[in-house]
Scaffold this active site. Structure first.
Site, PDB file in Angstrom:
ATOM      1  N   ASP A  13      -7.135   4.283  -6.078  1.00  0.00           N
ATOM      2  CA  ASP A  13      -5.626   6.031  -5.992  1.00  0.00           C
ATOM      3  C   ASP A  13      -5.979   6.191  -7.370  1.00  0.00           C
ATOM      4  OD1 ASP A  13      -3.433   7.111  -5.266  1.00  0.00           O
ATOM      5  OD2 ASP A  13      -2.712   5.630  -5.551  1.00  0.00           O
ATOM      6  N   TYR A  70       3.738  -3.062  -1.860  1.00  0.00           N
ATOM      7  CA  TYR A  70       5.548  -2.596  -1.518  1.00  0.00           C
ATOM      8  C   TYR A  70       5.912  -2.508  -0.535  1.00  0.00           C
ATOM      9  CZ  TYR A  70       2.085  -1.262  -5.465  1.00  0.00           C
ATOM     10  OH  TYR A  70       1.367  -0.760  -6.903  1.00  0.00           O
ATOM     11  N   GLU A 115      -8.222  -5.474  -4.931  1.00  0.00           N
ATOM     12  CA  GLU A 115      -7.896  -5.356  -3.509  1.00  0.00           C
ATOM     13  C   GLU A 115      -8.936  -4.676  -3.066  1.00  0.00           C
ATOM     14  OE1 GLU A 115      -4.984  -2.382  -3.020  1.00  0.00           O
ATOM     15  OE2 GLU A 115      -3.428  -3.478  -3.889  1.00  0.00           O
ATOM     16  N   GLU A 133       1.460  -6.548  -9.118  1.00  0.00           N
ATOM     17  CA  GLU A 133       1.304  -5.183  -8.777  1.00  0.00           C
ATOM     18  C   GLU A 133       2.886  -4.895  -7.415  1.00  0.00           C
ATOM     19  OE1 GLU A 133      -1.075  -1.956  -7.416  1.00  0.00           O
ATOM     20  OE2 GLU A 133      -2.999  -2.893  -8.488  1.00  0.00           O
TER      21      GLU A 133
HETATM   22  C1  GCB Z   1      -2.462  -0.704  -5.136  1.00  0.00           C
HETATM   23  C2  GCB Z   1      -3.651  -0.339  -5.687  1.00  0.00           C
HETATM   24  C3  GCB Z   1      -3.080   0.743  -7.019  1.00  0.00           C
HETATM   25  C4  GCB Z   1      -1.658   2.005  -6.009  1.00  0.00           C
HETATM   26  C5  GCB Z   1      -1.098   1.121  -5.634  1.00  0.00           C
HETATM   27  C6  GCB Z   1      -0.183   2.821  -5.488  1.00  0.00           C
HETATM   28  O1  GCB Z   1      -2.246  -1.495  -4.512  1.00  0.00           O
HETATM   29  O2  GCB Z   1      -4.060  -0.686  -6.641  1.00  0.00           O
HETATM   30  O3  GCB Z   1      -4.566   0.885  -7.407  1.00  0.00           O
HETATM   31  O4  GCB Z   1      -2.434   2.850  -7.061  1.00  0.00           O
HETATM   32  O5  GCB Z   1      -1.378   0.545  -4.704  1.00  0.00           O
HETATM   33  O6  GCB Z   1       0.823   3.150  -5.789  1.00  0.00           O
HETATM   34  O7  GCB Z   1      -0.325   3.264  -4.093  1.00  0.00           O
END
Ligand code: GCB
Length: 648
Positions: A203, A500, A447, A536
């Site tokens: 990403d 997330y 990931e 994260e």
């Molecule tokens: C993740 C990735 C990261 C992305 C992020 C996102 O899990 O490791 O590279 O930018 O999520 O914002 O979706």
């Protein structure tokens, strides 16, 4: 593989399996070493020919680039993508050509006792280098330096100028790191002739070009090639184990001096290997963990040798921080004290320059990190510039040093070819960064599809290899896989997990976060009994978008997600959670898609490094954490409180 992929890659395939040679000491000036930076404008051309191969067919490296066609001025260091107005160049996939004429000091070209080395800080992704039309180097991988000894070439004629040509290909395949695929779309009703796209599973925008400084430097022909330092502590005595490699002569003497910050010699030794003992050593402590963080000694190495031409000396000075790192079942220890990572994930990313190295940007980022009270970051998702690592050493910002192993999701990317390349990349990374006290852990991937069958063997091998290369640091990889399905987790020292909640599912339902996060932590810990880092978490916010009650993409929603996470982190950090790294430090560019609004907006700062509301929330939290978790020295505590923007 589709024939077109071969065409796009071209000579990329020649180099698979190149063995690692020699040290990769950062080029520093010394009484025996000089350097000349080649930053500035280079001549540039992208090869838009259908097979992307015209440059090789016409041998553009043979004569000045301007003679084979039109050229652009291209700044170095910089990505080539965003400096112009050409949409095609922004999205270009294939070979681009850089060229620069350099005039070298006369002594470099006439003194045969001088070794002249060309060093490229990073060229993304695959590079071939010629000097005066002669092939001198090839390198695969866009985030680590490589060198070529060009002495013979520049010392062979009366000219003191030389022409450096670098061809760079940004194509990613299932076997590159990071991996990608090229997809040719051939339906003439839908796509123009020759249409293809580069697909990736990460990403961030695949910026390309000469991203870091290019320079030429000298050493004597008998020279210090590599130094490895590991440190320990025995009560108040600091232990510095060193090993020095010399090239160019079998007979030499080595003297080693360790100097403190006042320039006083505190220990000395001789020979290529030994241990220095430093009574009452000043340890290297992370920022906010001690009143004098980031103490650096200087290791001065002096080499003397007798050659046919007479006595030769070489000098190299390496900054050294004395510290220890250890991991228990539930703690991460630095100098024997529990360390809690409260920091960020970053990207090398900014307007116009893309991933190009930039001093003002670097200083701004470190100002913001210190303002925030951040004590750590992860180099998501690739190794950062050496100059970044040096500042981490100097400011005490702890680093989880990540390889470019991001987006490994295809089964083809778990085969032997990919594995061998991953092992080499880890060798290059450890070779470059092993002496940085700030680096406390290696991360081999982010990931990956670690539930796929071959992932178990793959990660077992990469992690074991990394530990063998550097037994002094723990190793991790960052997962978003379910704890039951993760085949790599048994091999890591620390579980780094991304999530997330209330962003990629349960949209808008902030009330699920605490339950889901607490359950996840418990499951991981029960299964593995290893410390956990929330590597994260976050939510996107478009700066200036406000909505209360909070709604996704507003600054209020980003803040609210963070607050929910913090409630659980505050419970579990007393047990086994040893860190939290926000995603992300700043907004950054990605591929275009309906999920991204001119890039990823999960930054707590904008891409221009201005704070969103979440930055103030995190600042308050990080300073509070620093005051709670710091090494309990009363003087430190009062000092931290004084400097803290908040009064607790
Ligand atoms: C993740 C990735 C990261 C992305 C992020 C996102 O899990 O490791 O590279 O930018 O999520 O914002 O979706």
């Amino acid at each position: 593989m589709h024939a077109g992929v071969w065409a796009a890659l071209g000579p990329l395939l020649w180099a698979c399996g190149l063995a690692l040679q020699g040290g990769m000491l950062y080029p520093r000036e010394s009484p025996s070493r000089e350097r000349k930076e080649l930053d500035g404008l280079w001549s540039f051309r992208a090869d838009f020919s259908e097979n992307r191969h015209q440059g090789f067919e016409q041998q553009w490296y043979r004569t000045p680039l301007r003679e084979s066609g039109p050229t652009l001025d291209m700044p170095v260091p910089s990505s080539f993508n965003d400096v112009g107005q050409d949409r095609q160049l922004r999205n270009f996939v294939g070979w681009v050509w850089y060229e620069r004429e350099v005039t070298l000091p006369q002594r470099w070209t006439q003194d045969l006792g001088t070794r002249v080395v060309l060093r490229i800080g990073s060229a993304h992704y695959y590079a071939i280098v010629w000097v005066n039309g002669v092939h001198v180097a090839e390198h695969e991988g866009g985030h680590l330096p490589f060198e070529a000894d060009i002495s013979k070439l520049v010392q062979s004629g009366p000219l003191s100028s030389c022409r450096i040509t670098i061809a760079i290909n940004n194509t990613l395949t299932p076997h590159t790191l990071p991996p990608g695929t090229i997809l040719h779309k051939t339906d003439p009703a839908m796509y123009p002739k020759g249409y293809f796209v580069q697909n990736t599973n990460f990403d961030f925008f695949n910026y390309a070009g000469l991203h870091r400084p290019v320079l030429v430097y000298t050493t004597p022909t008998t020279y210090i090639d590599d130094i490895t330092v590991t440190t320990g502590v025995d009560q108040d005595t600091g232990l510095v184990d060193y090993q020095i490699f010399v090239q160019g002569n079998e007979y030499f003497q080595l003297e080693v001096y360790l100097l403190d910050q006042e320039g006083k010699v505190v220990a000395q030794g001789t020979g290529g290997r030994g241990q220095l003992q430093v009574p009452n050593a000043h340890l290297w402590w992370p920022y906010l963990m001690h009143e004098h963080p980031a103490y650096l000694y200087s290791l001065e190495v002096r080499l003397t040798a007798q050659t046919a031409a007479g006595a030769v000396s070489d000098f190299y000075t390496l900054p050294v921080g004395i510290r220890t790192v250890a991991v228990t079942e539930h703690q991460f220890l630095i100098n024997g004290k529990p360390f809690y990572f409260h920091g960020v994930n970053k990207h090398e990313d900014a307007d116009i320059r893309g991933k190009g190295f930039d001093w003002p940007l670097l200083v701004k980022d470190f100002s913001l990190l210190r303002w925030l009270g951040a004590n750590a970051f992860r180099t998501s998702h690739y190794p950062y510039a050496e100059e970044v690592m040096q500042l981490c050493d100097r400011y005490g910002i702890v680093v989880i040093d990540e390889s470019p192993g991001v987006g490994i999701v295809l089964v083809q990317s778990y085969g032997n070819e990919s594995l061998q390349h991953h092992l080499e990349v880890m060798e290059e990374l450890v070779r470059r960064d092993k002496n940085h006290p700030a680096v406390v852990m290696w991360s081999v991937a982010n990931e990956p599809a670690s539930f796929l069958k071959p992932a178990g063997y793959y990660f077992k091998t990469v992690i074991a290899h990394t530990k063998a290369l550097d037994p002094s640091r723990p190793v991790t990889f960052v997962t978003n896989t379910n704890y039951e399905a993760d085949l790599g987790a048994p091999y890591v020292d620390v579980i780094c997990v991304n999530s997330y909640y209330s962003w990629y599912h349960d949209y808008g339902h902030l009330e699920v976060i605490q339950l889901q996060l607490a359950t996840e932590f418990e499951n991981w810990y029960r299964t593995y009994q290893k410390p956990i880092i929330q590597s994260e978490y976050g939510a996107a916010a478009i700066a200036g978008f406000h909505q209360d009650p909070p709604v996704m993409f507003s600054e209020e929603y980003q803040k609210a997600v963070l607050e929910q996470y913090h409630l659980v982190l505050d419970q579990r950090r007393k047990d086994y959670v040893v860190g939290e790294l926000i995603w992300n430090f700043a907004d950054f560019m990605t591929n275009q898609s309906p999920q991204r609004v001119i890039g990823n907006k999960k930054g707590i700062f904008t891409r221009q490094r201005q704070p969103k509301a979440a930055a103030f929330l995190l600042r308050e939290r990080y300073w509070k954490l620093a005051n709670e978790t710091m090494y309990h020295q009363s003087s430190m505590k009062s000092r931290c409180l004084e400097n803290s923007p908040f009064n607790f």
